[in-house]
Write a protein that holds these residues in place. Sequence first.
Motif, PDB file in Angstrom:
ATOM      1  N   ALA A 116      -6.785  15.779   9.680  1.00 11.98           N
ATOM      2  CA  ALA A 116      -5.632  15.234  10.410  1.00 11.98           C
ATOM      3  C   ALA A 116      -5.992  14.914  11.857  1.00 11.98           C
ATOM      4  O   ALA A 116      -5.602  13.866  12.393  1.00 11.98           O
ATOM      5  N   ILE A 117      -6.759  15.788  12.502  1.00 13.99           N
ATOM      6  CA  ILE A 117      -7.152  15.554  13.895  1.00 13.99           C
ATOM      7  C   ILE A 117      -8.062  14.332  14.005  1.00 13.99           C
ATOM      8  O   ILE A 117      -7.886  13.483  14.891  1.00 13.99           O
ATOM      9  N   CYS A 118      -9.032  14.215  13.102  1.00 13.27           N
ATOM     10  CA  CYS A 118      -9.955  13.071  13.129  1.00 13.27           C
ATOM     11  C   CYS A 118      -9.205  11.758  12.947  1.00 13.27           C
ATOM     12  O   CYS A 118      -9.440  10.778  13.675  1.00 13.27           O
ATOM     13  N   VAL A 119      -8.304  11.731  11.984  1.00 18.89           N
ATOM     14  CA  VAL A 119      -7.544  10.507  11.719  1.00 18.89           C
ATOM     15  C   VAL A 119      -6.661  10.141  12.906  1.00 18.89           C
ATOM     16  O   VAL A 119      -6.574   8.973  13.315  1.00 18.89           O
ATOM     17  N   ILE A 132      -6.680  16.762  -3.246  1.00 22.56           N
ATOM     18  CA  ILE A 132      -6.087  16.932  -1.914  1.00 22.56           C
ATOM     19  C   ILE A 132      -6.767  16.021  -0.906  1.00 22.56           C
ATOM     20  O   ILE A 132      -6.113  15.333  -0.104  1.00 22.56           O
ATOM     21  N   VAL A 133      -8.100  15.995  -0.968  1.00 16.64           N
ATOM     22  CA  VAL A 133      -8.847  15.165  -0.028  1.00 16.64           C
ATOM     23  C   VAL A 133      -8.576  13.679  -0.294  1.00 16.64           C
ATOM     24  O   VAL A 133      -8.453  12.875   0.635  1.00 16.64           O
ATOM     25  N   MET A 177       0.826  -1.215   0.000  1.00 18.85           N
ATOM     26  CA  MET A 177       0.000   0.000   0.000  1.00 18.85           C
ATOM     27  C   MET A 177       0.860   1.265   0.000  1.00 18.85           C
ATOM     28  O   MET A 177       0.481   2.282  -0.593  1.00 18.85           O
ATOM     29  N   THR A 178       2.007   1.186   0.646  1.00 21.77           N
ATOM     30  CA  THR A 178       2.913   2.341   0.646  1.00 21.77           C
ATOM     31  C   THR A 178       3.421   2.625  -0.756  1.00 21.77           C
ATOM     32  O   THR A 178       3.442   3.773  -1.205  1.00 21.77           O
ATOM     33  N   PHE A 179       3.832   1.576  -1.460  1.00 19.91           N
ATOM     34  CA  PHE A 179       4.361   1.758  -2.806  1.00 19.91           C
ATOM     35  C   PHE A 179       3.295   2.215  -3.796  1.00 19.91           C
ATOM     36  O   PHE A 179       3.581   2.989  -4.713  1.00 19.91           O
ATOM     37  N   THR A 180       2.054   1.737  -3.634  1.00 21.13           N
ATOM     38  CA  THR A 180       1.016   2.043  -4.614  1.00 21.13           C
ATOM     39  C   THR A 180       0.199   3.279  -4.265  1.00 21.13           C
ATOM     40  O   THR A 180      -0.349   3.928  -5.157  1.00 21.13           O
ATOM     41  N   LEU A 181       0.103   3.626  -2.974  1.00 25.66           N
ATOM     42  CA  LEU A 181      -0.739   4.755  -2.566  1.00 25.66           C
ATOM     43  C   LEU A 181       0.039   5.859  -1.856  1.00 25.66           C
ATOM     44  O   LEU A 181      -0.057   7.037  -2.213  1.00 25.66           O
ATOM     45  N   ALA A 209      -3.791   8.540   2.693  1.00 26.41           N
ATOM     46  CA  ALA A 209      -2.968   8.514   3.902  1.00 26.41           C
ATOM     47  C   ALA A 209      -3.754   7.936   5.077  1.00 26.41           C
ATOM     48  O   ALA A 209      -3.207   7.217   5.916  1.00 26.41           O
ATOM     49  N   THR A 210      -5.055   8.241   5.114  1.00 31.81           N
ATOM     50  CA  THR A 210      -5.911   7.695   6.164  1.00 31.81           C
ATOM     51  C   THR A 210      -5.957   6.174   6.087  1.00 31.81           C
ATOM     52  O   THR A 210      -5.862   5.472   7.100  1.00 31.81           O
ATOM     53  N   PHE A 211      -6.116   5.661   4.874  1.00 34.38           N
ATOM     54  CA  PHE A 211      -6.133   4.210   4.675  1.00 34.38           C
ATOM     55  C   PHE A 211      -4.821   3.589   5.144  1.00 34.38           C
ATOM     56  O   PHE A 211      -4.811   2.514   5.750  1.00 34.38           O
ATOM     57  N   MET A 212      -3.717   4.282   4.876  1.00 33.66           N
ATOM     58  CA  MET A 212      -2.424   3.781   5.327  1.00 33.66           C
ATOM     59  C   MET A 212      -2.331   3.815   6.845  1.00 33.66           C
ATOM     60  O   MET A 212      -1.835   2.874   7.475  1.00 33.66           O
TER      61      MET A 212
END
Length: 411
Positions: free
Chosen positions: A169-172, A284-285, A131-135, A291-294
């Motif tokens: 960012a705060i929610c995540v 952007i979202v 997931m890091t490499f693809t997203l 990033a949230t998924f990660m």
Amino acid sequence: MLIRLLRTYLRPYKKPIALLVALQFLQTCASLYLPTLNADIIDDGVVKGDSGYILSYGALMIGISLAQVVCNIGAVFYGARTAAALGRDVRGAVFDRVQSFSAREVGHFGAPSLITRTTNDVQQVQMLALMTFTLMVSAPIMCVGGIVMALGLDVPLSGVLLGVVPVLAICVTLIVRKLRPLFRQMQVRLDTVNRVLREQITGNRVIRAFVRDEYEQQRFRKANTELTDVALGTGNLLALMFPVVMTVVNLSSIAVVWFGAHRIDSGGMQIGDLTAFLAYLMQIVMSVMMATFMFMMVPRAEVCAERIQEVLETESSVVPPVAPVTELRRHGHLEIREAGFRYPGAEEPVLRNIGLVAKPGETTAVIGSTGSGKSTLLGLVPRLFDATDGEVLVNGVDVRTVDPKTLAKVV
């Protein structure tokens, strides 16, 4: 632990990683350029009725889209290969380390836990790398690039971004902090399910002979229910994250359209720019959502990496000889001289002053009640344990000085 594990086992794959980062950068830049071309087509082509302009810039958009697709396919290809290689290497390293363990280390971790660490734990780290490499590689590029491009279109309207990104960012962060202990608990309870199932499969005949089927069903049901409860807890938090993110996204889109309409009405902004701004806002979202998924995967991968590293850093209590004996002249001769063995932390030794000689062609029986140390005595010969007192000699040579491969062939 996670960073150290990834850095250690990804070091041989620097070139493929550099290539996939370059491909991700190119496809992200193409994705960022497309909304600007769309805005130019609307403002200079559609509004002015210039069909030639629309066709030429439309063809350019198609070409950029095709290049983006090619780069994305290449990045996913190299990312998948590198992640698979990482999983293979880590599994191999854990397997080799476990093979070097004595029965003491295997008993410390437990066979079910070692199975989970070699399979499921490694798979979680491998999925995080994929997931890091693809997203995740493209997410920061898209986020920063989208902000820059949005500022280039309209600075006053970009003030909406100042409220959207911190809220996300705060929610995540709040949700991820609650996920980490749950993921650790999930891996422990997965070990428990493996242990109960392994015991039931191994002792199937005994369970049936003593009519303990119902009791064993209750044991497995309890372990399975505990794992399910933790999985439901993590699932509820994960399910909460996406509605929160989408709510912030929809509210920010409404705000952009509202303020953008006033900017167009006052002549400070064109229609195409508002369309492009909305596209950049969504990019952007989307990068934040990636990033949230990660971040959802990171806590579990961290726990798994700690468990893997714990196995890799554990040294066997059976130390290989410095100058091993690789050839044994005599065959079939076993002698145990005043041997003793004490388990770590035990008040009394299991074996004390054991003397035994078994010559070639003889049959030697070791008789004793359950728990008297028969299996422990047998384990001293192939060095599943090392005697804490005395010596164990095979063909006249102390087993602690024999090469492990040579000893395995003899015993």
